[in-house]
Design an enzyme around this catalytic site. Structure first.
Site, PDB file in Angstrom:
ATOM      1  N   ARG A 176     -51.728  13.289 -31.000  1.00  0.00           N
ATOM      2  CA  ARG A 176     -52.820  14.145 -30.194  1.00  0.00           C
ATOM      3  C   ARG A 176     -54.090  13.804 -30.540  1.00  0.00           C
ATOM      4  O   ARG A 176     -54.949  14.142 -29.604  1.00  0.00           O
ATOM      5  CB  ARG A 176     -52.602  15.551 -30.742  1.00  0.00           C
ATOM      6  CG  ARG A 176     -50.998  16.147 -30.263  1.00  0.00           C
ATOM      7  CD  ARG A 176     -51.018  17.589 -30.299  1.00  0.00           C
ATOM      8  NE  ARG A 176     -51.880  18.494 -29.790  1.00  0.00           N
ATOM      9  CZ  ARG A 176     -52.914  19.134 -30.195  1.00  0.00           C
ATOM     10  NH1 ARG A 176     -53.255  19.102 -31.375  1.00  0.00           N
ATOM     11  NH2 ARG A 176     -53.574  20.061 -29.292  1.00  0.00           N
ATOM     12  N   ARG A 180     -61.433   6.468 -31.788  1.00  0.00           N
ATOM     13  CA  ARG A 180     -62.373   5.834 -30.855  1.00  0.00           C
ATOM     14  C   ARG A 180     -62.870   4.450 -31.693  1.00  0.00           C
ATOM     15  O   ARG A 180     -63.416   4.714 -32.799  1.00  0.00           O
ATOM     16  CB  ARG A 180     -63.330   6.724 -30.414  1.00  0.00           C
ATOM     17  CG  ARG A 180     -62.361   7.857 -29.595  1.00  0.00           C
ATOM     18  CD  ARG A 180     -63.740   8.580 -29.019  1.00  0.00           C
ATOM     19  NE  ARG A 180     -63.126   9.795 -28.297  1.00  0.00           N
ATOM     20  CZ  ARG A 180     -63.275  10.993 -28.534  1.00  0.00           C
ATOM     21  NH1 ARG A 180     -64.243  11.413 -29.567  1.00  0.00           N
ATOM     22  NH2 ARG A 180     -62.693  12.015 -27.783  1.00  0.00           N
ATOM     23  N   ARG A 254     -46.698  28.529 -39.243  1.00  0.00           N
ATOM     24  CA  ARG A 254     -47.839  28.741 -40.180  1.00  0.00           C
ATOM     25  C   ARG A 254     -48.692  29.855 -39.742  1.00  0.00           C
ATOM     26  O   ARG A 254     -48.955  29.945 -38.518  1.00  0.00           O
ATOM     27  CB  ARG A 254     -48.529  27.364 -40.351  1.00  0.00           C
ATOM     28  CG  ARG A 254     -47.774  26.205 -41.062  1.00  0.00           C
ATOM     29  CD  ARG A 254     -47.565  26.561 -42.563  1.00  0.00           C
ATOM     30  NE  ARG A 254     -48.726  26.257 -43.298  1.00  0.00           N
ATOM     31  CZ  ARG A 254     -48.881  26.441 -44.642  1.00  0.00           C
ATOM     32  NH1 ARG A 254     -48.084  26.867 -45.364  1.00  0.00           N
ATOM     33  NH2 ARG A 254     -50.190  25.929 -45.273  1.00  0.00           N
ATOM     34  N   ARG A 286     -61.174  24.440 -43.472  1.00  0.00           N
ATOM     35  CA  ARG A 286     -62.450  24.271 -42.404  1.00  0.00           C
ATOM     36  C   ARG A 286     -63.198  25.528 -42.428  1.00  0.00           C
ATOM     37  O   ARG A 286     -62.885  26.408 -42.670  1.00  0.00           O
ATOM     38  CB  ARG A 286     -62.154  23.897 -41.129  1.00  0.00           C
ATOM     39  CG  ARG A 286     -61.452  24.977 -40.143  1.00  0.00           C
ATOM     40  CD  ARG A 286     -61.045  24.412 -38.841  1.00  0.00           C
ATOM     41  NE  ARG A 286     -60.386  25.297 -37.874  1.00  0.00           N
ATOM     42  CZ  ARG A 286     -60.039  25.256 -36.654  1.00  0.00           C
ATOM     43  NH1 ARG A 286     -60.326  24.081 -36.171  1.00  0.00           N
ATOM     44  NH2 ARG A 286     -59.416  26.006 -36.277  1.00  0.00           N
ATOM     45  N   GLU A 307     -60.998  29.134 -43.156  1.00  0.00           N
ATOM     46  CA  GLU A 307     -59.659  29.289 -42.995  1.00  0.00           C
ATOM     47  C   GLU A 307     -58.676  28.627 -44.025  1.00  0.00           C
ATOM     48  O   GLU A 307     -58.731  27.733 -44.551  1.00  0.00           O
ATOM     49  CB  GLU A 307     -59.373  28.388 -41.619  1.00  0.00           C
ATOM     50  CG  GLU A 307     -59.993  29.001 -40.382  1.00  0.00           C
ATOM     51  CD  GLU A 307     -59.587  28.310 -39.370  1.00  0.00           C
ATOM     52  OE1 GLU A 307     -58.500  27.423 -39.168  1.00  0.00           O
ATOM     53  OE2 GLU A 307     -60.343  28.279 -38.036  1.00  0.00           O
ATOM     54  N   TYR A 355     -46.322  23.238 -29.688  1.00  0.00           N
ATOM     55  CA  TYR A 355     -47.820  23.462 -29.932  1.00  0.00           C
ATOM     56  C   TYR A 355     -48.449  22.906 -28.549  1.00  0.00           C
ATOM     57  O   TYR A 355     -48.218  22.005 -28.016  1.00  0.00           O
ATOM     58  CB  TYR A 355     -48.307  22.374 -31.138  1.00  0.00           C
ATOM     59  CG  TYR A 355     -49.599  22.435 -31.523  1.00  0.00           C
ATOM     60  CD1 TYR A 355     -50.125  23.061 -32.521  1.00  0.00           C
ATOM     61  CD2 TYR A 355     -50.774  22.145 -30.504  1.00  0.00           C
ATOM     62  CE1 TYR A 355     -51.395  23.118 -32.728  1.00  0.00           C
ATOM     63  CE2 TYR A 355     -51.902  22.409 -30.808  1.00  0.00           C
ATOM     64  CZ  TYR A 355     -52.530  22.917 -31.946  1.00  0.00           C
ATOM     65  OH  TYR A 355     -53.687  23.085 -32.269  1.00  0.00           O
ATOM     66  N   ASP A 357     -51.612  23.319 -25.915  1.00  0.00           N
ATOM     67  CA  ASP A 357     -53.131  23.741 -25.865  1.00  0.00           C
ATOM     68  C   ASP A 357     -53.408  24.762 -24.687  1.00  0.00           C
ATOM     69  O   ASP A 357     -52.335  25.035 -24.022  1.00  0.00           O
ATOM     70  CB  ASP A 357     -53.854  22.462 -25.287  1.00  0.00           C
ATOM     71  CG  ASP A 357     -54.108  21.405 -26.452  1.00  0.00           C
ATOM     72  OD1 ASP A 357     -54.294  21.907 -27.496  1.00  0.00           O
ATOM     73  OD2 ASP A 357     -54.158  20.355 -26.054  1.00  0.00           O
TER      74      ASP A 357
END
Length: 391
Positions: A176, A180, A254, A286, A307, A355, A357
């Site tokens: 996912r 680049r 989780r 993070r 987190e 999972y 979006d």
């Protein structure tokens, strides 16, 4: 009240979207939500100490290339453009994520062109030892970026986030994330990237504002409620295994623990919306600074959330389905049960144990609502699980 009646368990984006489609098709809908608010883990609320719009369960950025999803959500809220950019503090340096040409040149101390960088990374890639396609997260990472980038950005972060060796995780988790070979440091590349100006809770409340929708907060739905109370169908957006009483054993999830730091007189504490901490010796994954998610505002203070990922225990909100290789047989048994269950459809990240979006959840809920409305009106069989099936 005459006509079909549908019970929906959960007032997150999946449940709310499906409810709206059904209501606009003339069907009466009742939603029961275990929490005291709508929008699920997308819930937003104004911090009274700082004036910041807080993403209470962690950052949520809306991004999609699906025109039907964009058209749906913009009916109910004003969305403001937002380009998400993430930084990572690794080994005493700060890098941009996802991995870009700048990240590569910074990590290796080079000045490579796009073509040179492609060849450079290809030379460092490590195909799976079995010679086939990558079968887990670690194999996917080594084949995609090589050992140096894997160790710097992914190995430690992944162990903290998922609580296990990366070799036990599906390869699809890393698939996912983009790689680049240019200097585009946007985290997402979708055509529509934005955040609702008044927050996700206000968006969800607007979706649910229909005379055929009744909402009950602080009231969890039970698997047998629809049948016992004469509803024509149940939409279940809670955990898939919970619906079946964990008869096949528990599925792994989780959860997250958030450590809030409120700074009422500071307007910028870390200089970006999200700073990742991949180093294994740092316990959190993070830090998000929520004022940056609404750059059109200028509140007097700022709010930081650290987190800490952990296994989902009793009372913890489930965030991420684990889908470890060792539990796929158990999942398949639940999916078989879901396909055979009468009078219920499973939707959303938890209901389908995937999972997803936000835009995918909404797209599947739009399709599910339309299919269910047609089936209830015509008496036709419902489509197959997932995505609104008659599972």
């Amino acid at each position: 009240m005459s006509g079909p009646r549908v019970l929906i368990a959960g007032a997150g984006l999946s449940g709310a979207t499906c409810a709206r489609v059904l209501a606009e098709a003339g069907i009466q809908v009742e939603i029961r939500e275990a929490r005291g608010h709508v929008a699920g883990n997308c819930h937003t609320a104004r911090c009274s100490e700082t004036g910041v719009m807080e993403h209470v369960y962690g950052p949520h950025i809306f991004h999609t290339d699906r025109p039907e999803v964009q058209a749906f959500v913009t009916r109910f809220a004003r969305f403001r453009p937002y380009q998400h950019r993430v930084k990572a503090r690794v080994g005493g340096q700060v890098f941009s994520l996802p991995v870009t040409l700048h990240s590569i040149n910074q990590l290796f101390g080079t000045t490579l062109s796009p073509a040179e960088a492609r060849a450079f990374i290809a030379a460092r890639s490590r195909p799976p030892p079995h010679g086939g396609a990558p079968e887990n997260f670690e194999e996917q990472a080594l084949a995609m970026v090589g050992p140096e980038i894997y160790r710097a950005f992914f190995a430690g972060y992944t162990r903290k986030q998922w609580g296990c060796d990366p070799a036990l995780l599906p390869a699809a988790i890393l698939q996912r994330l983009p790689l680049r070979f240019n200097y585009d440091d946007r985290y997402f590349s979708h055509a529509f990237q934005a955040i609702p100006e008044a927050g996700y809770t206000a968006l969800t409340e607007a979706i649910l504002a229909h005379p055929r929708i009744s909402l009950h907060l602080n009231r969890p739905a039970r698997p047998g409620d629809a049948r016992e109370e004469g509803f024509d169908h149940l939409i279940w957006t809670g955990p898939l295994d919970a619906f079946f009483g964990q008869a096949e054993g528990p599925l792994g999830y989780r959860s997250l623990r958030f450590e809030r730091e409120v700074l009422p007189r500071c307007r910028d504490a870390q200089g970006c919306a999200v700073m990742n901490y991949p180093d294994a010796d740092i316990p959190f994954t993070r830090i998000s600074e929520h004022r940056h998610f609404a750059p059109w505002e200028d509140p007097p203070g700022t709010l930081l959330l650290r987190e800490y990922a952990r296994d989902c225990g009793p009372g913890d909100p489930p965030f991420y389905p684990l889908r470890l290789s060792g539990e796929m047989a158990r999942l398949n048994r639940y999916l078989a049960r879901a396909r055979e269950a009468a009078g219920v459809s499973f939707l959303g990240r938890l209901g389908t144990y995937r999972y997803l979006d936000m835009d995918v959840s909404i797209a599947e809920a739009l399709q599910a609502g339309a299919a269910l409305a047609e089936a209830l009106r015509s008496g036709r069989p419902l489509p197959a699980f997932p995505g609104g099936g008659g599972a």
